[in-house]
Write a protein that holds these residues in place. Structure first.
Motif, short mmCIF file in Angstrom:
data_model
loop_
_atom_site.label_atom_id
_atom_site.label_comp_id
_atom_site.label_asym_id
_atom_site.label_seq_id
_atom_site.Cartn_x
_atom_site.Cartn_y
_atom_site.Cartn_z
N HIS A 125 0.81 -1.22 0.00
CA HIS A 125 0.00 0.00 0.00
C HIS A 125 0.84 1.27 0.00
O HIS A 125 0.33 2.35 0.24
N ARG A 126 2.12 1.14 -0.30
CA ARG A 126 2.99 2.30 -0.38
C ARG A 126 2.99 2.85 -1.80
O ARG A 126 3.10 2.11 -2.76
N LYS A 127 2.86 4.17 -1.89
CA LYS A 127 2.88 4.81 -3.20
C LYS A 127 4.24 4.56 -3.88
O LYS A 127 4.32 4.23 -5.05
N LYS A 128 5.29 4.73 -3.11
CA LYS A 128 6.63 4.48 -3.60
C LYS A 128 7.20 3.34 -2.77
O LYS A 128 7.12 3.36 -1.54
N LYS A 129 7.77 2.35 -3.42
CA LYS A 129 8.21 1.14 -2.72
C LYS A 129 9.29 1.42 -1.68
O LYS A 129 9.24 0.92 -0.57
N TRP A 130 10.30 2.19 -2.05
CA TRP A 130 11.43 2.44 -1.15
C TRP A 130 11.74 3.94 -1.10
O TRP A 130 11.53 4.65 -2.06
N ILE A 131 12.29 4.39 0.01
CA ILE A 131 12.69 5.79 0.16
C ILE A 131 13.86 6.12 -0.76
O ILE A 131 13.83 7.08 -1.51
N LEU A 132 14.91 5.35 -0.69
CA LEU A 132 16.14 5.50 -1.47
C LEU A 132 16.64 6.93 -1.52
O LEU A 132 17.23 7.41 -0.57
N TYR A 133 16.42 7.65 -2.64
CA TYR A 133 16.98 9.00 -2.79
C TYR A 133 16.06 10.09 -2.24
O TYR A 133 16.43 11.24 -2.21
N ASP A 134 14.88 9.71 -1.80
CA ASP A 134 13.90 10.68 -1.30
C ASP A 134 13.90 10.72 0.23
O ASP A 134 12.87 10.59 0.87
N THR A 135 15.08 10.91 0.82
CA THR A 135 15.21 10.90 2.28
C THR A 135 14.80 12.22 2.92
O THR A 135 14.65 12.29 4.13
N LYS A 136 14.67 13.26 2.14
CA LYS A 136 14.38 14.63 2.60
C LYS A 136 15.59 15.26 3.29
O LYS A 136 15.49 16.29 3.92
N ILE A 137 16.75 14.61 3.15
CA ILE A 137 18.00 15.14 3.68
C ILE A 137 19.02 15.12 2.55
O ILE A 137 19.40 14.05 2.07
N GLY A 138 19.40 16.31 2.10
CA GLY A 138 20.36 16.39 1.00
C GLY A 138 21.68 15.74 1.34
O GLY A 138 22.21 15.92 2.43
N GLY A 139 22.19 14.94 0.40
CA GLY A 139 23.47 14.28 0.62
C GLY A 139 23.38 12.99 1.38
O GLY A 139 24.41 12.44 1.78
N LEU A 140 22.16 12.49 1.60
CA LEU A 140 21.98 11.22 2.32
C LEU A 140 20.97 10.38 1.55
O LEU A 140 19.86 10.82 1.27
N ASP A 141 21.39 9.17 1.18
CA ASP A 141 20.53 8.25 0.42
C ASP A 141 20.53 6.89 1.08
O ASP A 141 21.50 6.50 1.75
N LEU A 142 19.46 6.14 0.86
CA LEU A 142 19.41 4.73 1.22
C LEU A 142 19.61 3.96 -0.07
O LEU A 142 19.03 4.32 -1.10
N LYS A 143 20.43 2.91 -0.04
CA LYS A 143 20.78 2.23 -1.29
C LYS A 143 20.87 0.72 -1.13
O LYS A 143 21.15 0.22 -0.05
N PHE A 144 20.67 0.06 -2.27
CA PHE A 144 20.98 -1.35 -2.45
C PHE A 144 22.20 -1.41 -3.37
O PHE A 144 22.31 -0.58 -4.27
N ASP A 145 23.06 -2.41 -3.20
CA ASP A 145 24.13 -2.61 -4.16
C ASP A 145 24.51 -4.09 -4.17
O ASP A 145 24.37 -4.78 -3.17
#
Length: 154
Positions: free
Chosen positions: A30-50
């Motif tokens: 039920h999430r509009k966007k699956k993952w936060i990733l680059y939309d953390t609302k904090i510039g210069g901070l991302d959540l990532k998979f690799d």
């Protein structure tokens, strides 16, 4: 061995299949966007998979262009280490200076699984489970402190 084009297509297929796998995860339905990733609302901070030929990561990456800003964000995250590591049996790994393959320096906070190989398609289901299980925990922990981080960084 794969040609450059075959390796590129394999990577593309991996991420497309991961997207399809995420569509059936109950916590993500039920999430509009699956993952936060680059939309953390904090510039210069991302959540990532690799993923590469040897290991897979789920991480927070502090990649602000300014070294002072990177260190400021990293030190603030360290302040909330207990919250960020909640639910990770062995905690998270904290790397204040990680150099990407193109030479860019970033800070990383991550959980790592060795022995995963992007080229081994028979491992993809296990890699996807690793990604999903760990990112759900990392996102939850990050969201618990995001508002405080935004206040302290502004």
């Amino acid at each position: 061995m794969y040609t450059r084009e075959e390796a590129k297509q394999l990577r593309k297929n991996f991420w497309m299949m991961f997207g399809k796998r995420c569509e059936i995860i109950p916590q993500l339905l039920h999430r509009k966007k699956k993952w936060i990733l680059y939309d953390t609302k904090i510039g210069g901070l991302d959540l990532k998979f690799d993923i590469d030929r040897f290991e897979a990561w789920v991480m927070i990456e502090v990649n602000a262009k300014s070294e002072d800003r990177r260190l400021q964000i990293f030190e603030l995250l360290e302040k909330y280490k207990v919250i960020l590591e909640e639910g990770f049996e062995n905690g998270l790994q904290w790397e204040i200076c990680y150099t990407r393959e193109h030479g860019e320096e970033v800070c990383r906070i991550f959980v790592l699984q060795e022995g995963f190989d992007l080229h081994r398609q028979n491992q993809w289901a296990d890699i996807y489970n690793f990604f999903i299980d760990n990112m759900l925990v990392l996102e939850r922990n990050f969201l618990d402190i995001r508002d405080v981080l935004q206040e302290e960084l502004s």
